[in-house]
Design a protein around this motif. Structure first.
Motif, PDB file in Angstrom:
ATOM      1  N   LEU A  94       1.176  -1.581  -0.162  1.00 45.20           N
ATOM      2  CA  LEU A  94      -0.284   0.035   0.292  1.00 45.20           C
ATOM      3  C   LEU A  94       0.773   0.783  -0.001  1.00 45.20           C
ATOM      4  CD1 LEU A  94      -2.214  -1.246   2.987  1.00 45.20           C
ATOM      5  CD2 LEU A  94      -2.644  -1.620   0.306  1.00 45.20           C
ATOM      6  N   ALA A  95       0.488   2.087  -1.902  1.00 50.48           N
ATOM      7  CA  ALA A  95       0.658   3.506  -1.175  1.00 50.48           C
ATOM      8  C   ALA A  95       0.567   4.192  -1.452  1.00 50.48           C
ATOM      9  CB  ALA A  95       2.392   3.030  -2.297  1.00 50.48           C
ATOM     10  N   ASN A  96       1.163   5.609  -1.318  1.00 48.13           N
ATOM     11  CA  ASN A  96       0.446   7.093  -2.075  1.00 48.13           C
ATOM     12  C   ASN A  96       0.280   7.035  -3.019  1.00 48.13           C
ATOM     13  OD1 ASN A  96       2.800   8.519  -1.494  1.00 48.13           O
ATOM     14  ND2 ASN A  96       2.297   9.764   0.201  1.00 48.13           N
ATOM     15  N   VAL A 127      -7.590 -10.194  -2.379  1.00 47.23           N
ATOM     16  CA  VAL A 127      -5.925 -10.822  -2.562  1.00 47.23           C
ATOM     17  C   VAL A 127      -5.870 -11.378  -1.245  1.00 47.23           C
ATOM     18  CG1 VAL A 127      -3.563  -9.962  -2.951  1.00 47.23           C
ATOM     19  CG2 VAL A 127      -5.580  -8.865  -3.623  1.00 47.23           C
ATOM     20  N   LYS A 128      -6.640 -11.294   0.155  1.00 45.74           N
ATOM     21  CA  LYS A 128      -6.523 -12.507   1.018  1.00 45.74           C
ATOM     22  C   LYS A 128      -4.412 -12.437   1.057  1.00 45.74           C
ATOM     23  CE  LYS A 128     -10.150 -14.789   0.111  1.00 45.74           C
ATOM     24  NZ  LYS A 128     -11.647 -14.367  -0.571  1.00 45.74           N
ATOM     25  N   PRO A 129      -3.761 -11.356   1.644  1.00 43.23           N
ATOM     26  CA  PRO A 129      -2.678 -10.998   1.079  1.00 43.23           C
ATOM     27  C   PRO A 129      -1.669 -12.483   2.892  1.00 43.23           C
ATOM     28  CG  PRO A 129      -3.292  -9.364   2.272  1.00 43.23           C
ATOM     29  CD  PRO A 129      -4.221 -10.012   1.624  1.00 43.23           C
ATOM     30  N   ASP A 130      -0.700 -12.958   2.592  1.00 38.26           N
ATOM     31  CA  ASP A 130       0.095 -13.027   3.738  1.00 38.26           C
ATOM     32  C   ASP A 130       1.006 -11.563   4.278  1.00 38.26           C
ATOM     33  OD1 ASP A 130      -0.429 -16.423   3.275  1.00 38.26           O
ATOM     34  OD2 ASP A 130       0.825 -15.498   0.610  1.00 38.26           O
ATOM     35  N   VAL A 131       1.310 -11.093   3.686  1.00 40.54           N
ATOM     36  CA  VAL A 131       1.510 -10.128   3.936  1.00 40.54           C
ATOM     37  C   VAL A 131       1.543  -9.232   3.295  1.00 40.54           C
ATOM     38  CG1 VAL A 131       4.084 -10.392   3.395  1.00 40.54           C
ATOM     39  CG2 VAL A 131       3.662  -8.683   5.756  1.00 40.54           C
ATOM     40  N   VAL A 132       0.995  -7.280   4.443  1.00 38.58           N
ATOM     41  CA  VAL A 132       1.121  -6.358   3.523  1.00 38.58           C
ATOM     42  C   VAL A 132       2.400  -4.998   3.958  1.00 38.58           C
ATOM     43  CG1 VAL A 132      -0.751  -4.336   3.627  1.00 38.58           C
ATOM     44  CG2 VAL A 132      -1.580  -6.744   3.765  1.00 38.58           C
ATOM     45  N   LEU A 133       2.801  -4.967   3.386  1.00 39.60           N
ATOM     46  CA  LEU A 133       3.673  -3.894   3.173  1.00 39.60           C
ATOM     47  C   LEU A 133       3.213  -2.216   3.020  1.00 39.60           C
ATOM     48  CD1 LEU A 133       6.928  -5.182   1.165  1.00 39.60           C
ATOM     49  CD2 LEU A 133       5.737  -5.920   4.100  1.00 39.60           C
ATOM     50  N   THR A 134       3.612  -1.256   4.325  1.00 43.46           N
ATOM     51  CA  THR A 134       2.782   0.011   3.836  1.00 43.46           C
ATOM     52  C   THR A 134       3.575   0.808   3.983  1.00 43.46           C
ATOM     53  OG1 THR A 134       2.396   0.421   5.887  1.00 43.46           O
ATOM     54  CG2 THR A 134       0.403  -0.798   4.762  1.00 43.46           C
ATOM     55  N   TYR A 135       3.352   2.216   3.335  1.00 40.05           N
ATOM     56  CA  TYR A 135       3.856   2.863   3.497  1.00 40.05           C
ATOM     57  C   TYR A 135       3.869   4.266   3.559  1.00 40.05           C
ATOM     58  CZ  TYR A 135       7.595  -0.230   0.894  1.00 40.05           C
ATOM     59  OH  TYR A 135       9.158  -1.403   1.404  1.00 40.05           O
ATOM     60  N   THR A 136       4.180   5.480   3.921  1.00 44.83           N
ATOM     61  CA  THR A 136       3.734   7.100   3.653  1.00 44.83           C
ATOM     62  C   THR A 136       2.049   6.648   5.122  1.00 44.83           C
ATOM     63  OG1 THR A 136       2.428   6.527   1.738  1.00 44.83           O
ATOM     64  CG2 THR A 136       4.513   7.847   1.794  1.00 44.83           C
ATOM     65  N   ILE A 137       2.026   8.237   5.765  1.00 47.01           N
ATOM     66  CA  ILE A 137       0.668   8.289   6.478  1.00 47.01           C
ATOM     67  C   ILE A 137      -0.118   7.585   6.411  1.00 47.01           C
ATOM     68  CG2 ILE A 137      -0.022  10.056   7.829  1.00 47.01           C
ATOM     69  CD1 ILE A 137       1.927  11.612   7.679  1.00 47.01           C
ATOM     70  N   LYS A 138      -1.182   7.863   5.423  1.00 44.71           N
ATOM     71  CA  LYS A 138      -1.762   7.582   4.982  1.00 44.71           C
ATOM     72  C   LYS A 138      -2.390   5.867   5.024  1.00 44.71           C
ATOM     73  CE  LYS A 138      -4.774  11.139   4.566  1.00 44.71           C
ATOM     74  NZ  LYS A 138      -6.263  12.500   3.130  1.00 44.71           N
ATOM     75  N   ILE A 185       0.514  -4.284  -6.069  1.00 44.46           N
ATOM     76  CA  ILE A 185       0.939  -2.459  -4.893  1.00 44.46           C
ATOM     77  C   ILE A 185      -1.170  -2.214  -5.233  1.00 44.46           C
ATOM     78  CG2 ILE A 185       2.502  -2.721  -6.134  1.00 44.46           C
ATOM     79  CD1 ILE A 185       2.372  -0.930  -8.701  1.00 44.46           C
ATOM     80  N   SER A 186      -1.250  -1.530  -4.932  1.00 41.08           N
ATOM     81  CA  SER A 186      -2.433  -0.187  -4.475  1.00 41.08           C
ATOM     82  C   SER A 186      -2.182   0.939  -4.406  1.00 41.08           C
ATOM     83  CB  SER A 186      -3.466  -1.153  -2.605  1.00 41.08           C
ATOM     84  OG  SER A 186      -4.216   0.154  -2.540  1.00 41.08           O
ATOM     85  N   LEU A 187      -2.303   2.086  -5.243  1.00 39.09           N
ATOM     86  CA  LEU A 187      -1.851   2.898  -5.362  1.00 39.09           C
ATOM     87  C   LEU A 187      -2.561   4.340  -6.240  1.00 39.09           C
ATOM     88  CD1 LEU A 187       1.980   4.078  -7.059  1.00 39.09           C
ATOM     89  CD2 LEU A 187       0.747   1.680  -6.838  1.00 39.09           C
ATOM     90  N   PRO A 188      -2.521   4.882  -5.832  1.00 36.07           N
ATOM     91  CA  PRO A 188      -3.308   5.712  -7.345  1.00 36.07           C
ATOM     92  C   PRO A 188      -1.697   6.119  -9.233  1.00 36.07           C
ATOM     93  CG  PRO A 188      -2.815   7.620  -5.813  1.00 36.07           C
ATOM     94  CD  PRO A 188      -1.826   6.425  -5.672  1.00 36.07           C
TER      95      PRO A 188
END
Length: 370
Positions: free
Chosen positions: A7-9, A80-91, A33-36
């Motif tokens: 998850l990124a912005n 998606v049913k992910p095994d692990v999620v990586l997130t970047y930046t505030i939101k 990858i989830s982002l605009p």
């Protein structure tokens, strides 16, 4: 194959600063990858990432919009049913973290900088810190990019023993190789950043005006997206021959090639300045502020200069000190900066840390199944 959701912005940061990690991850995992949508999405898909278009209001504080983002993340995780999620930046960290907690999915957050919402005291800071506390409580790991930010989060009890300090996003030492130092018939200074108050653009422009009048052989370049309030000012100063404005640049290497020094008078709450890492890796001395995310990258009077925040006078003083150096001394400063980056900020350090934490999550998950 494990499923990894990121998850990124924005696409620019994900491609420029995390491309090497993505290449590593797609070899043995399904990476979503989830982002605009943005210009770098096709390149990210070429790497093997599966793109999920997700609208984010990066600077907005509308609770309805943010609630929609939380619901969107919940839906993505369900699909998606992910095994692990990586997130970047505030939101993504906050709403992605909450969504992961609710779904009981392991997640790894990266605090890329505190941002003005956290740094400035007030109601917005309290709200943001409470959101962070809720979001990061169950994180498998929280990557912090500088010690001051990590200490602040520990003091506020947002993180405890689930944090890990990494040297920012690091720098790709092959992509940003040591460049030949240019002759000093003309001295070129670079400002590479979003043209906004907190990045120290006022101090840079005021210093350029003073130095240019006194040292005619100097050239002050500005690269980056310009906030509307500075458009007219940059145009006027360019007409007067004080600066050269180049707008947004996808490839800054050609500017590093002609540059003698990068000036970054930022007082924006950064994690670790990528601008400075790339300049130092290219063998360029740097002049930057005495604040976290900047001071860590320069050894004062060895690979550059550290200046007081918001001080045009100190910036002018350090520029003049730099100008008085022989070309050999300027070149030596750049080489010292390169050595420091090689030792402390190699991007492979960050990749190794991520792979280690992801493997730990996956092994733990597998053990629970058995």
């Amino acid at each position: 194959m494990a499923k990894i959701l990121i998850l990124a912005n924005n696409d620019v940061g994900l491609y420029k600063f995390r491309k090497e990690l993505l290449i590593e991850l797609v070899e043995e995992n399904e990476v979503y990858i989830s982002l605009p949508y943005g210009d770098y999405i096709p390149q990210l898909e070429e790497l093997g990432c599966i793109f999920i278009n997700t609208s984010i209001s990066r600077r907005g504080t509308n609770p309805v919009t943010d609630l929609k983002l939380l619901m969107k993340y919940r839906q993505i995780i369900k699909n998606v049913k992910p095994d692990v999620v990586l997130t970047y930046t505030i939101k993504p960290n906050v709403y992605g973290g909450v969504a992961c907690r609710l779904a009981k999915i392991p997640y790894i957050a990266n605090v890329t900088g505190l941002g003005t919402a956290v740094e400035k005291e007030g109601i917005l800071q309290k709200i943001t810190l409470n959101l962070y506390k809720s979001a990061l409580k169950k994180a498998s790991c929280v990557f912090m990019q500088n010690k001051e930010n990590e200490d602040f989060f520990k003091e506020k009890r947002i993180i405890r023993d689930n944090s890990r300090l990494i040297p920012g996003s690091g720098v790709n030492l092959e992509e940003y190789s040591l460049l030949k130092y240019p002759s000093d018939k003309e001295i070129n200074f670079l400002f590479i950043a979003r043209v906004m108050k907190e990045k120290g653009i006022d101090q840079y422009l005021e210093a350029a005006k003073y130095i240019k009048k006194k040292y005619s052989q100097t050239v002050f370049h500005v690269l980056g997206f310009c906030e509307q309030e500075y458009t007219n000012k940059l145009e006027r100063m360019e007409e007067l021959g004080i600066i050269k404005y180049h707008g947004m640049q996808k490839n800054v290497r050609k500017f590093h090639a002609i540059s003698h020094c990068t000036i970054h008078p930022s007082y924006y709450p950064e994690g670790m300045s990528n601008v400075l890492l790339e300049a130092a890796a290219s063998g360029r001395p740097i002049i930057t502020t005495d604040r976290n995310g900047c001071r860590e990258i320069v050894d004062n009077k060895v690979s550059g200069y550290i200046i007081e925040q918001k001080s045009t006078e100190d910036l002018i003083k350090k520029i003049e000190e730099f100008l008085k150096l022989s070309i050999d001394m300027k070149m030596k400063m750049g080489i010292e900066g390169r050595k420091k980056v090689e030792k402390e900020f190699n991007r492979s350090i960050i990749i190794h840390a991520y792979i280690e934490e992801i493997n730990e999550v996956l092994i733990s998950k597998q053990a629970k199944k058995e």
